[in-house]
Design an enzyme around this catalytic site. Sequence first.
Site, PDB file in Angstrom:
ATOM      1  N   TYR A 192       0.801  -1.226   0.000  1.00 57.15           N
ATOM      2  CA  TYR A 192       0.000   0.000   0.000  1.00 57.15           C
ATOM      3  C   TYR A 192       0.838   1.281   0.000  1.00 57.15           C
ATOM      4  CZ  TYR A 192      -3.601  -3.305   1.350  1.00 57.15           C
ATOM      5  OH  TYR A 192      -4.466  -4.381   1.379  1.00 57.15           O
ATOM      6  N   HIS A 239      -4.568   6.027  -0.804  1.00 57.27           N
ATOM      7  CA  HIS A 239      -5.037   5.917   0.582  1.00 57.27           C
ATOM      8  C   HIS A 239      -3.921   6.240   1.578  1.00 57.27           C
ATOM      9  CE1 HIS A 239      -8.757   5.089   2.486  1.00 57.27           C
ATOM     10  NE2 HIS A 239      -8.592   3.822   2.790  1.00 57.27           N
ATOM     11  N   ASN A 297      -9.080   1.207   8.608  1.00 58.55           N
ATOM     12  CA  ASN A 297     -10.348   1.110   9.343  1.00 58.55           C
ATOM     13  C   ASN A 297     -10.155   1.029  10.853  1.00 58.55           C
ATOM     14  OD1 ASN A 297     -11.277   0.977   6.741  1.00 58.55           O
ATOM     15  ND2 ASN A 297     -12.207  -1.037   6.941  1.00 58.55           N
ATOM     16  N   ASP A 311      -6.374  11.132   3.008  1.00 55.18           N
ATOM     17  CA  ASP A 311      -6.819  11.225   1.626  1.00 55.18           C
ATOM     18  C   ASP A 311      -8.253  11.727   1.596  1.00 55.18           C
ATOM     19  OD1 ASP A 311      -7.331   8.513   2.804  1.00 55.18           O
ATOM     20  OD2 ASP A 311      -8.482   8.262   0.981  1.00 55.18           O
ATOM     21  N   ASN A 316     -13.425   5.571   6.606  1.00 56.64           N
ATOM     22  CA  ASN A 316     -13.394   4.638   7.726  1.00 56.64           C
ATOM     23  C   ASN A 316     -12.283   4.912   8.730  1.00 56.64           C
ATOM     24  OD1 ASN A 316     -15.715   3.225   7.007  1.00 56.64           O
ATOM     25  ND2 ASN A 316     -14.569   1.964   5.554  1.00 56.64           N
TER      26      ASN A 316
END
Length: 185
Positions: free
Chosen positions: A18, A23, A74, A99, A120
């Site tokens: 990631y 994100h 999350n 973001d 989230n």
Amino acid sequence: MSGKPLLIAGLGNPGSRYARTRHNIGFRAVDRLAESLGATVDQKKWKSLYVVARWRGVDLERDLVLIKPQDFMNNSGECIAPAMKFYKVAPAQMLALHDESELPFGEMRFKLGGGHKGHNGLRDIIDQGGSADFHRLRLGVGRPEDRGLADYLLAKFSDEQESALPEMLDRALKMIELWIAEQAP
């Protein structure tokens, strides 16, 4: 450390998969701030990477707790709430860098309080911290035209966007420094 510090949380997802995704722009922004302070966000606690660094403005010095949750987006609040409690940081003394798909790529806006608008990471900070009254720097990543939002946010920036990110992160750094300078000691 003198007085209560400010806490600045970059939101993202852990791991190399990631690292360069939309994100994770919050991670990149907090890393840019750390770099400007001669620090590295590499200490481990609260399921997070963090560092305490000293910011020096024109007429003000401030201790900052820079944090990157290492659980998934999350669960950001599960990582940030214990750090806030440990350092006795009130929600109003915290800034989340995240973001924002509602803003075009490169645009940035501050926001104090409010809801999570489906983000989230923000939702979990509100739930775990018990308050939505924290500051946010919304880092515009744009919206997808041809795919779902989740896939878009978990995808890497386009080559064009990636080449524009250093300038965007420098502008974000200036906005963060402005926020720090405006916070009451």
